[in-house]
Design a protein around this motif. Structure first.
Motif, short mmCIF file in Angstrom:
data_model
loop_
_atom_site.label_atom_id
_atom_site.label_comp_id
_atom_site.label_asym_id
_atom_site.label_seq_id
_atom_site.Cartn_x
_atom_site.Cartn_y
_atom_site.Cartn_z
N HIS A 12 0.83 -1.20 0.00
CA HIS A 12 0.00 0.00 0.00
C HIS A 12 0.86 1.24 0.00
N PRO A 178 -20.60 1.52 -3.96
CA PRO A 178 -19.40 1.48 -4.80
C PRO A 178 -19.22 0.23 -5.63
N ASP A 192 -4.88 -0.07 -7.53
CA ASP A 192 -5.15 1.01 -6.58
C ASP A 192 -6.35 1.81 -7.10
N ARG A 194 -7.27 4.61 -6.36
CA ARG A 194 -6.93 6.03 -6.56
C ARG A 194 -6.38 6.30 -7.95
N LEU A 210 -17.17 8.22 -5.57
CA LEU A 210 -16.58 8.67 -4.30
C LEU A 210 -16.53 7.52 -3.29
N GLY A 213 -13.65 5.34 -3.75
CA GLY A 213 -12.34 5.93 -3.53
C GLY A 213 -11.67 6.46 -4.78
N TRP A 215 -11.32 9.24 -8.24
CA TRP A 215 -11.58 10.57 -8.73
C TRP A 215 -12.91 10.55 -9.48
N GLN A 283 -4.71 13.32 -3.47
CA GLN A 283 -5.45 12.07 -3.54
C GLN A 283 -6.93 12.35 -3.71
#
Length: 284
Positions: A12, A178, A192, A194, A210, A213, A215, A283
């Motif tokens: 991570h 999600p 990841d 992100r 969101l 996690g 954008w 982030q």
């Protein structure tokens, strides 16, 4: 003796500073169907079959949800609920939602292609993303029986994606959770979240990204919030276009979208901006 299995070494990172690895697109109002009419008009027609008039503005309020949930939420709106009560002498129940959904579904399957022309810029943008090695995923409030003919119709226009999740594919459910976005992450092998960008024209779709996690990029003019065809939008004076853009953008930004653009055509510049921010430690 060391019995630890030889697993991939995923460590991570406190700050992800690499490039964008995947973009997860919505469908109606994002890739196809400028103004997002396939879901809304068919819902209006389904309610009309039960003797209940529903305006386009009312039909658009729950957009982005799974269609059964959309119908339920539509029936809870004050005006629609009142008209249902007056006609049937009782509030709309789950059994009524089931009946409406059963009437809606074959209409949606029959008509989805009719409304699902490509949004201008879609093929160009997807080609640019692929040239950069960015994976293309997607998800929708459509159930699988609607998604399948939509995928065929999209392919006939040159539009393909690497993965498409329908709202009833997953036991966990659909938006605003999600899960559909994350199912794309798993299928595409992205290490990841992100590194992912969710692109959507609805508030539940932004909430989905969101929650995953990612954008998030909202679309103000091509989708549900403005709710006009491309020709109708182009016919408006520039001042009226700006007014509608601002109203839609404010709603999507309030929902938490990191960026809001007019349509998919503006996405490459946003991908570059996101990558620059991540390079500096920002982030989602």
């Amino acid at each position: 003796m060391n019995t630890t299995p030889n697993l991939p070494a995923y460590r991570h990172q406190r700050f992800y500073q690499g490039p964008v690895r995947a973009v997860i697109f919505d469908w109606a109002g994002t890739l196809v169907d400028f103004g997002s009419f396939a879901p809304t008009q068919v819902l209006i027609d389904a309610f009309a079959g039960f003797g209940i008039s529903v305006s386009m503005a009312e039909a658009r309020v729950p957009m982005g949800l799974a269609k059964w949930d959309h119908i339920q939420q539509l029936g809870l709106q004050a005006g629609v609920a009142q008209r249902w009560q007056e006609r049937y002498g009782k509030p709309m129940a789950d059994a009524d939602v089931d009946a409406l959904y059963a009437a809606f579904l074959p209409l949606q399957i029959e008509r989805v292609a009719q409304y699902s022309g490509l949004i201008p810029g879609t093929l160009t943008v997807l080609a640019q993303l692929r040239e950069r090695g960015i994976r293309i995923g997607s998800c929708s409030g459509y159930p699988r029986v609607v998604m399948n003919p939509l995928l065929v119709h999209a392919a006939s226009q040159g539009l393909t994606v690497e993965h498409a999740v329908a709202t009833d594919d997953l036991q966990a459910g659909g938006r605003p959770g999600p899960w559909m976005a994350l199912a794309n992450v798993i299928e595409l092998g992205i290490g990841d979240v992100r590194a992912c960008v969710k692109v959507d024209d609805t508030v539940p779709g932004i909430a989905e990204g969101l929650a995953a996690g990612m954008w998030t990029v909202g679309l103000s003019l091509s989708g549900n919030e403005t709710g006009l065809t491309f020709a109708e939008l182009e016919a408006l004076p520039l001042s009226e276009q700006a007014k509608r853009r601002d109203a839609a953008a404010a709603k999507l930004a309030h929902a938490g979208a990191h960026y809001v653009i007019d349509s998919i055509a503006g996405l490459p510049a946003i991908i570059a901006a996101i990558e620059l921010r991540m390079a500096h430690g920002d982030q989602p």
